[in-house]
Design a protein around this motif. Structure first.
Motif, PDB file in Angstrom:
ATOM      1  N   GLU A  96     -24.439  -0.074  19.569  1.00  0.00           N
ATOM      2  CA  GLU A  96     -23.501  -0.496  20.608  1.00  0.00           C
ATOM      3  C   GLU A  96     -24.172  -0.414  21.974  1.00  0.00           C
ATOM      4  OE1 GLU A  96     -18.837   0.166  21.614  1.00  0.00           O
ATOM      5  OE2 GLU A  96     -20.018   1.989  21.348  1.00  0.00           O
ATOM      6  N   LEU A  97     -24.201  -1.544  22.658  1.00  0.00           N
ATOM      7  CA  LEU A  97     -24.729  -1.626  24.017  1.00  0.00           C
ATOM      8  C   LEU A  97     -23.536  -1.838  24.939  1.00  0.00           C
ATOM      9  CD1 LEU A  97     -27.277  -1.701  25.804  1.00  0.00           C
ATOM     10  CD2 LEU A  97     -27.385  -4.173  25.383  1.00  0.00           C
ATOM     11  N   VAL A  98     -23.323  -0.880  25.838  1.00  0.00           N
ATOM     12  CA  VAL A  98     -22.144  -0.886  26.705  1.00  0.00           C
ATOM     13  C   VAL A  98     -22.573  -1.112  28.148  1.00  0.00           C
ATOM     14  CG1 VAL A  98     -20.163   0.450  27.534  1.00  0.00           C
ATOM     15  CG2 VAL A  98     -20.972   0.749  25.175  1.00  0.00           C
ATOM     16  N   PHE A  99     -22.001  -2.143  28.767  1.00  0.00           N
ATOM     17  CA  PHE A  99     -22.202  -2.395  30.185  1.00  0.00           C
ATOM     18  C   PHE A  99     -20.958  -1.923  30.918  1.00  0.00           C
ATOM     19  CE2 PHE A  99     -25.020  -5.387  28.153  1.00  0.00           C
ATOM     20  CZ  PHE A  99     -26.150  -5.363  28.957  1.00  0.00           C
ATOM     21  N   ALA A 100     -21.148  -1.112  31.949  1.00  0.00           N
ATOM     22  CA  ALA A 100     -20.018  -0.591  32.720  1.00  0.00           C
ATOM     23  C   ALA A 100     -20.078  -1.124  34.146  1.00  0.00           C
ATOM     24  CB  ALA A 100     -20.035   0.931  32.736  1.00  0.00           C
ATOM     25  N   ILE A 101     -18.945  -1.643  34.592  1.00  0.00           N
ATOM     26  CA  ILE A 101     -18.788  -2.099  35.972  1.00  0.00           C
ATOM     27  C   ILE A 101     -17.835  -1.120  36.638  1.00  0.00           C
ATOM     28  CG2 ILE A 101     -17.984  -3.947  37.479  1.00  0.00           C
ATOM     29  CD1 ILE A 101     -18.538  -5.895  35.119  1.00  0.00           C
ATOM     30  N   GLY A 102     -18.320  -0.432  37.631  1.00  0.00           N
ATOM     31  CA  GLY A 102     -17.507   0.570  38.305  1.00  0.00           C
ATOM     32  C   GLY A 102     -16.411  -0.055  39.151  1.00  0.00           C
ATOM     33  N   GLY A 103     -15.520   0.774  39.575  1.00  0.00           N
ATOM     34  CA  GLY A 103     -14.460   0.342  40.473  1.00  0.00           C
ATOM     35  C   GLY A 103     -14.910   0.457  41.915  1.00  0.00           C
ATOM     36  N   SER A 104     -13.964   0.420  42.811  1.00  0.00           N
ATOM     37  CA  SER A 104     -14.293   0.447  44.234  1.00  0.00           C
ATOM     38  C   SER A 104     -14.884   1.789  44.675  1.00  0.00           C
ATOM     39  CB  SER A 104     -13.054   0.119  45.070  1.00  0.00           C
ATOM     40  OG  SER A 104     -12.013   1.019  44.777  1.00  0.00           O
ATOM     41  N   TYR A 105     -14.705   2.838  43.890  1.00  0.00           N
ATOM     42  CA  TYR A 105     -15.271   4.141  44.230  1.00  0.00           C
ATOM     43  C   TYR A 105     -16.728   4.284  43.787  1.00  0.00           C
ATOM     44  CZ  TYR A 105     -10.515   5.706  45.235  1.00  0.00           C
ATOM     45  OH  TYR A 105      -9.259   5.842  45.761  1.00  0.00           O
ATOM     46  N   GLY A 106     -17.191   3.389  42.923  1.00  0.00           N
ATOM     47  CA  GLY A 106     -18.546   3.514  42.390  1.00  0.00           C
ATOM     48  C   GLY A 106     -18.572   4.482  41.221  1.00  0.00           C
ATOM     49  N   PHE A 107     -19.771   4.855  40.795  1.00  0.00           N
ATOM     50  CA  PHE A 107     -19.933   5.728  39.634  1.00  0.00           C
ATOM     51  C   PHE A 107     -20.149   7.176  40.048  1.00  0.00           C
ATOM     52  CE2 PHE A 107     -21.547   1.727  37.623  1.00  0.00           C
ATOM     53  CZ  PHE A 107     -20.560   1.633  36.662  1.00  0.00           C
ATOM     54  N   SER A 108     -19.639   8.072  39.224  1.00  0.00           N
ATOM     55  CA  SER A 108     -19.888   9.501  39.421  1.00  0.00           C
ATOM     56  C   SER A 108     -21.313   9.825  38.979  1.00  0.00           C
ATOM     57  CB  SER A 108     -18.895  10.323  38.587  1.00  0.00           C
ATOM     58  OG  SER A 108     -19.125  10.117  37.201  1.00  0.00           O
ATOM     59  N   ASP A 109     -21.794  10.977  39.388  1.00  0.00           N
ATOM     60  CA  ASP A 109     -23.121  11.430  38.959  1.00  0.00           C
ATOM     61  C   ASP A 109     -23.178  11.585  37.446  1.00  0.00           C
ATOM     62  OD1 ASP A 109     -24.027  11.469  41.573  1.00  0.00           O
ATOM     63  OD2 ASP A 109     -23.632  13.614  41.843  1.00  0.00           O
ATOM     64  N   GLU A 110     -22.061  11.966  36.835  1.00  0.00           N
ATOM     65  CA  GLU A 110     -22.021  12.141  35.378  1.00  0.00           C
ATOM     66  C   GLU A 110     -22.231  10.808  34.658  1.00  0.00           C
ATOM     67  OE1 GLU A 110     -20.322  15.523  37.371  1.00  0.00           O
ATOM     68  OE2 GLU A 110     -19.726  13.425  37.513  1.00  0.00           O
ATOM     69  N   VAL A 111     -21.637   9.742  35.180  1.00  0.00           N
ATOM     70  CA  VAL A 111     -21.832   8.420  34.572  1.00  0.00           C
ATOM     71  C   VAL A 111     -23.285   7.990  34.750  1.00  0.00           C
ATOM     72  CG1 VAL A 111     -21.224   5.966  34.709  1.00  0.00           C
ATOM     73  CG2 VAL A 111     -19.426   7.710  34.798  1.00  0.00           C
TER      74      VAL A 111
END
Length: 153
Positions: A96-111
């Protein structure tokens, strides 16, 4: 290999929905595709919004999923290199290859830490809504490149 796209917030604009529908259908001729819209945060501080959205996103991932976070500060690849990246995962047994598009806050350091790769679609900044059809078109383009089809050139 299964492709999965995760984004935060509902797709609002009809023209964006149309692009998502069009390119999702094209991609599914090559690879199984799932798209998940997660609830985005409203009225939170920047850090709190990132944290909550990040937790929500990370809960969606299986342990074996390869996560690619899309971020304006990520690595830029041309379409051929992007196709090679997808092909490498397809051919090496990635399930599984997962592409993540963040919201207006952006990504956390954990992501960011969980992501196997952080990519930028452009040096320009786009809304997280607009990135949706852009990413899907590039994935479709990658599929045609990998199959030596004439869409790319």
């Amino acid at each position: 290999m299964k492709l999965r796209i995760i984004w935060l917030g509902k797709t609002r604009d009809p023209w964006i929905k149309q692009g998502v529908t069009e390119y999702s259908g094209r991609i599914e001729r090559y690879l199984p595709l799932a798209i998940d819209e997660l609830k985005d945060e409203k009225d939170a501080t920047l850090e709190e919004g990132r944290r909550r959205e990040g937790e929500r996103l990370l809960k969606q991932l299986s342990p074996n999923a390869v996560l690619v976070a899309l971020d304006e500060r990520g690595q830029q690849l041309d379409s051929v290199k992007f196709a090679e990246f997808i092909g490498k995962h397809r051919d090496s047994g990635t399930t599984e290859l997962v592409f993540a598009i963040g919201g207006s806050y952006g990504f956390s350091d954990e992501v960011r830490s969980r992501a196997g790769k952080v990519l930028a679609l452009s040096a320009m900044t786009f809304t997280h809504q607009m990135v949706r059809p852009f990413l899907l078109e590039q994935i479709y383009r990658a599929c045609t490149i990998l199959n030596n089809e004439p869409y790319h050139h």
